[in-house]
Design an enzyme around this catalytic site. Sequence first.
Site, PDB file in Angstrom:
ATOM      1  N   ASN A 130     -21.766 -26.245  78.244  1.00  0.00           N
ATOM      2  CA  ASN A 130     -20.339 -26.514  78.412  1.00  0.00           C
ATOM      3  C   ASN A 130     -20.045 -26.624  79.913  1.00  0.00           C
ATOM      4  O   ASN A 130     -20.277 -25.656  80.663  1.00  0.00           O
ATOM      5  CB  ASN A 130     -19.547 -25.363  77.771  1.00  0.00           C
ATOM      6  CG  ASN A 130     -18.048 -25.534  77.914  1.00  0.00           C
ATOM      7  OD1 ASN A 130     -17.572 -25.917  78.976  1.00  0.00           O
ATOM      8  ND2 ASN A 130     -17.318 -25.231  76.872  1.00  0.00           N
ATOM      9  N   ARG A 148      -8.332 -29.201  76.758  1.00  0.00           N
ATOM     10  CA  ARG A 148      -7.216 -28.315  76.400  1.00  0.00           C
ATOM     11  C   ARG A 148      -5.908 -29.073  76.467  1.00  0.00           C
ATOM     12  O   ARG A 148      -5.761 -30.027  77.245  1.00  0.00           O
ATOM     13  CB  ARG A 148      -7.177 -27.113  77.341  1.00  0.00           C
ATOM     14  CG  ARG A 148      -8.412 -26.215  77.232  1.00  0.00           C
ATOM     15  CD  ARG A 148      -8.237 -24.974  78.076  1.00  0.00           C
ATOM     16  NE  ARG A 148      -7.341 -24.044  77.431  1.00  0.00           N
ATOM     17  CZ  ARG A 148      -7.720 -22.953  76.760  1.00  0.00           C
ATOM     18  NH1 ARG A 148      -8.990 -22.647  76.673  1.00  0.00           N
ATOM     19  NH2 ARG A 148      -6.827 -22.176  76.205  1.00  0.00           N
ATOM     20  N   THR A 156     -10.984 -19.212  75.201  1.00  0.00           N
ATOM     21  CA  THR A 156     -10.688 -19.199  73.773  1.00  0.00           C
ATOM     22  C   THR A 156     -10.836 -17.777  73.226  1.00  0.00           C
ATOM     23  O   THR A 156     -11.928 -17.219  73.226  1.00  0.00           O
ATOM     24  CB  THR A 156     -11.647 -20.149  73.025  1.00  0.00           C
ATOM     25  OG1 THR A 156     -11.664 -21.393  73.725  1.00  0.00           O
ATOM     26  CG2 THR A 156     -11.184 -20.363  71.599  1.00  0.00           C
ATOM     27  N   HIS A 212     -20.027 -18.364  73.068  1.00  0.00           N
ATOM     28  CA  HIS A 212     -19.007 -17.621  73.813  1.00  0.00           C
ATOM     29  C   HIS A 212     -19.572 -16.347  74.431  1.00  0.00           C
ATOM     30  O   HIS A 212     -20.036 -15.469  73.718  1.00  0.00           O
ATOM     31  CB  HIS A 212     -17.776 -17.266  72.974  1.00  0.00           C
ATOM     32  CG  HIS A 212     -16.529 -17.268  73.825  1.00  0.00           C
ATOM     33  ND1 HIS A 212     -16.235 -16.253  74.697  1.00  0.00           N
ATOM     34  CD2 HIS A 212     -15.555 -18.190  73.972  1.00  0.00           C
ATOM     35  CE1 HIS A 212     -15.114 -16.537  75.333  1.00  0.00           C
ATOM     36  NE2 HIS A 212     -14.685 -17.717  74.917  1.00  0.00           N
ATOM     37  N   ARG A 258      -8.705 -27.731  93.677  1.00  0.00           N
ATOM     38  CA  ARG A 258      -8.310 -28.406  94.914  1.00  0.00           C
ATOM     39  C   ARG A 258      -7.764 -29.811  94.686  1.00  0.00           C
ATOM     40  O   ARG A 258      -7.412 -30.490  95.639  1.00  0.00           O
ATOM     41  CB  ARG A 258      -9.509 -28.492  95.862  1.00  0.00           C
ATOM     42  CG  ARG A 258      -9.813 -27.209  96.587  1.00  0.00           C
ATOM     43  CD  ARG A 258      -8.710 -26.899  97.584  1.00  0.00           C
ATOM     44  NE  ARG A 258      -8.941 -25.651  98.275  1.00  0.00           N
ATOM     45  CZ  ARG A 258      -9.625 -25.545  99.414  1.00  0.00           C
ATOM     46  NH1 ARG A 258     -10.173 -26.604  99.963  1.00  0.00           N
ATOM     47  NH2 ARG A 258      -9.762 -24.385  99.986  1.00  0.00           N
ATOM     48  N   ASP A 292     -17.068 -27.281  81.351  1.00  0.00           N
ATOM     49  CA  ASP A 292     -15.631 -27.144  81.673  1.00  0.00           C
ATOM     50  C   ASP A 292     -15.393 -26.602  83.079  1.00  0.00           C
ATOM     51  O   ASP A 292     -14.478 -27.044  83.787  1.00  0.00           O
ATOM     52  CB  ASP A 292     -14.959 -26.141  80.722  1.00  0.00           C
ATOM     53  CG  ASP A 292     -14.782 -26.667  79.317  1.00  0.00           C
ATOM     54  OD1 ASP A 292     -15.025 -27.864  79.089  1.00  0.00           O
ATOM     55  OD2 ASP A 292     -14.397 -25.868  78.444  1.00  0.00           O
ATOM     56  N   HIS A 293     -16.218 -25.599  83.462  1.00  0.00           N
ATOM     57  CA  HIS A 293     -15.879 -24.906  84.704  1.00  0.00           C
ATOM     58  C   HIS A 293     -16.329 -25.642  85.954  1.00  0.00           C
ATOM     59  O   HIS A 293     -15.968 -25.255  87.067  1.00  0.00           O
ATOM     60  CB  HIS A 293     -16.344 -23.457  84.638  1.00  0.00           C
ATOM     61  CG  HIS A 293     -15.593 -22.723  83.569  1.00  0.00           C
ATOM     62  ND1 HIS A 293     -14.214 -22.660  83.561  1.00  0.00           N
ATOM     63  CD2 HIS A 293     -15.998 -22.113  82.436  1.00  0.00           C
ATOM     64  CE1 HIS A 293     -13.812 -21.993  82.476  1.00  0.00           C
ATOM     65  NE2 HIS A 293     -14.874 -21.682  81.776  1.00  0.00           N
ATOM     66  N   GLU A 296     -19.330 -22.687  64.123  1.00  0.00           N
ATOM     67  CA  GLU A 296     -19.847 -22.053  65.337  1.00  0.00           C
ATOM     68  C   GLU A 296     -19.346 -20.616  65.317  1.00  0.00           C
ATOM     69  O   GLU A 296     -18.135 -20.372  65.294  1.00  0.00           O
ATOM     70  CB  GLU A 296     -19.349 -22.779  66.595  1.00  0.00           C
ATOM     71  CG  GLU A 296     -19.872 -22.101  67.863  1.00  0.00           C
ATOM     72  CD  GLU A 296     -19.599 -22.901  69.130  1.00  0.00           C
ATOM     73  OE1 GLU A 296     -19.513 -24.152  69.066  1.00  0.00           O
ATOM     74  OE2 GLU A 296     -19.485 -22.264  70.204  1.00  0.00           O
ATOM     75  N   ARG A 306      -6.120 -28.008  81.798  1.00  0.00           N
ATOM     76  CA  ARG A 306      -6.345 -27.162  82.983  1.00  0.00           C
ATOM     77  C   ARG A 306      -7.676 -27.439  83.668  1.00  0.00           C
ATOM     78  O   ARG A 306      -7.845 -27.146  84.835  1.00  0.00           O
ATOM     79  CB  ARG A 306      -6.229 -25.685  82.637  1.00  0.00           C
ATOM     80  CG  ARG A 306      -7.355 -25.166  81.774  1.00  0.00           C
ATOM     81  CD  ARG A 306      -7.299 -23.661  81.619  1.00  0.00           C
ATOM     82  NE  ARG A 306      -6.191 -23.232  80.813  1.00  0.00           N
ATOM     83  CZ  ARG A 306      -6.171 -22.079  80.130  1.00  0.00           C
ATOM     84  NH1 ARG A 306      -7.202 -21.261  80.213  1.00  0.00           N
ATOM     85  NH2 ARG A 306      -5.151 -21.741  79.388  1.00  0.00           N
ATOM     86  N   HIS A 307      -8.650 -27.960  82.912  1.00  0.00           N
ATOM     87  CA  HIS A 307      -9.915 -28.295  83.581  1.00  0.00           C
ATOM     88  C   HIS A 307     -10.351 -29.729  83.207  1.00  0.00           C
ATOM     89  O   HIS A 307     -10.186 -30.643  83.999  1.00  0.00           O
ATOM     90  CB  HIS A 307     -11.012 -27.246  83.365  1.00  0.00           C
ATOM     91  CG  HIS A 307     -11.101 -26.612  81.998  1.00  0.00           C
ATOM     92  ND1 HIS A 307     -11.163 -27.347  80.844  1.00  0.00           N
ATOM     93  CD2 HIS A 307     -11.159 -25.308  81.630  1.00  0.00           C
ATOM     94  CE1 HIS A 307     -11.265 -26.518  79.815  1.00  0.00           C
ATOM     95  NE2 HIS A 307     -11.238 -25.277  80.252  1.00  0.00           N
ATOM     96  N   GLU A 310     -14.712 -29.842  72.136  1.00  0.00           N
ATOM     97  CA  GLU A 310     -13.941 -28.710  71.577  1.00  0.00           C
ATOM     98  C   GLU A 310     -12.466 -29.077  71.668  1.00  0.00           C
ATOM     99  O   GLU A 310     -12.006 -29.573  72.702  1.00  0.00           O
ATOM    100  CB  GLU A 310     -14.173 -27.446  72.404  1.00  0.00           C
ATOM    101  CG  GLU A 310     -15.553 -26.884  72.289  1.00  0.00           C
ATOM    102  CD  GLU A 310     -15.729 -25.687  73.217  1.00  0.00           C
ATOM    103  OE1 GLU A 310     -14.753 -25.256  73.863  1.00  0.00           O
ATOM    104  OE2 GLU A 310     -16.841 -25.207  73.311  1.00  0.00           O
ATOM    105  N   HIS A 366     -14.153 -28.850  76.557  1.00  0.00           N
ATOM    106  CA  HIS A 366     -12.940 -28.495  75.822  1.00  0.00           C
ATOM    107  C   HIS A 366     -11.781 -29.224  76.486  1.00  0.00           C
ATOM    108  O   HIS A 366     -11.434 -28.930  77.635  1.00  0.00           O
ATOM    109  CB  HIS A 366     -12.744 -26.973  75.904  1.00  0.00           C
ATOM    110  CG  HIS A 366     -11.599 -26.457  75.100  1.00  0.00           C
ATOM    111  ND1 HIS A 366     -11.353 -25.111  74.960  1.00  0.00           N
ATOM    112  CD2 HIS A 366     -10.625 -27.087  74.389  1.00  0.00           C
ATOM    113  CE1 HIS A 366     -10.290 -24.928  74.201  1.00  0.00           C
ATOM    114  NE2 HIS A 366      -9.818 -26.119  73.852  1.00  0.00           N
TER     115      HIS A 366
HETATM  116  N1  PXP Z   1     -18.033 -22.323  72.234  1.00  0.00           N
HETATM  117  C1  PXP Z   1     -16.692 -22.442  72.154  1.00  0.00           C
HETATM  118  C2  PXP Z   1     -16.098 -22.923  70.876  1.00  0.00           C
HETATM  119  C3  PXP Z   1     -15.869 -22.173  73.265  1.00  0.00           C
HETATM  120  O1  PXP Z   1     -14.532 -22.304  73.161  1.00  0.00           O
HETATM  121  C4  PXP Z   1     -16.475 -21.792  74.480  1.00  0.00           C
HETATM  122  C5  PXP Z   1     -15.635 -21.561  75.689  1.00  0.00           C
HETATM  123  O2  PXP Z   1     -15.053 -22.760  76.087  1.00  0.00           O
HETATM  124  C6  PXP Z   1     -17.882 -21.694  74.515  1.00  0.00           C
HETATM  125  C7  PXP Z   1     -18.633 -21.935  73.378  1.00  0.00           C
HETATM  126  C8  PXP Z   1     -18.613 -21.333  75.770  1.00  0.00           C
HETATM  127  O3  PXP Z   1     -18.287 -20.028  76.162  1.00  0.00           O
HETATM  128  P1  PXP Z   1     -18.773 -19.493  77.555  1.00  0.00           P
HETATM  129  O4  PXP Z   1     -18.112 -20.334  78.602  1.00  0.00           O
HETATM  130  O5  PXP Z   1     -18.301 -18.066  77.560  1.00  0.00           O
HETATM  131  O6  PXP Z   1     -20.269 -19.626  77.589  1.00  0.00           O
END
Ligand code: PXP
Length: 245
Positions: free
Chosen positions: A12, A50, A106, A195, A23, A14-15, A156, A54-55, A75, A48
């Site tokens: 994932n 959202r 989440t 997660h 920025r 996202d971050h 999941e 936000r990201h 997601e 994801h």
């Molecule tokens: N699976 C789902 C459905 C999630 O919502 C997330 C967080 O976005 C993750 C996996 C990944 O979680 P983590 O970033 O804590 O590894």
Amino acid sequence: MNTENKIRLGVNVDHVATLRQARGTPYPAPLDAARLCERAGAHGITVHLREDRRHIQDADVFALQKTLAIPLNLEMACAREIIDVALAVRPTEVCLVPERREELTTEGGLDVVGQRDAVFGAVRELGDAGMVVSLFVEPDIRQLDAGAESGAPYVELHTGRYCEATGPARDRELERLIEAAEHAHALGLKVNAGHGIHLDNVAGILRIPHLDTLNIGHSIVARAVLVGMDAAVKEMLCAMRGGGE
Ligand code: PXP
């Protein structure tokens, strides 16, 4: 989807977008990070989208789907606006998740039992459009039964409680995950998990039976800041293979 008989890793990213949005710069691009994950051996990429954006942004999802050779897993909440984006992008997989604007990440699984109509409708619409649908649920038998009834091929399992627990509570959470995976498998559901998974807790996660894919984000992106994305993905893959290979 799992043809190798090995647990797959979905990263994932996202971050990576969180860092960019902090920025308002065009960098770092989730697509660049995803390409590095792909090259390092990741089996899929997850993002994801959202409702508050936000990201990850809509353009990221389109670019990832267009460019990546490995499957994209989107997601998403069961919200009309996001369902429309999914129908336009057509990622390989979608995972329905609960979403609250004020949450940091989440929190908790999707309430398939309580939001039956919305979830069943989204599963049907996205499945009919050719996407493989997964439901992000707590390891709860009622939610799994409803998930199977919805027609979604995957669940999941939310591993957050296990990953945060300590002492005997941790063992209990792992037992719940193991029982849930057995139950889901007996219902004919395929089982992913995610997660809060990181290098130090993934060994426990591997005791969950019938796992197809682990979706891991925050810990891999955090490690990548220190050691690079290639090394961060490879060390997680190595840990998922029991430390060998
Ligand atoms: N699976 C789902 C459905 C999630 O919502 C997330 C967080 O976005 C993750 C996996 C990944 O979680 P983590 O970033 O804590 O590894």
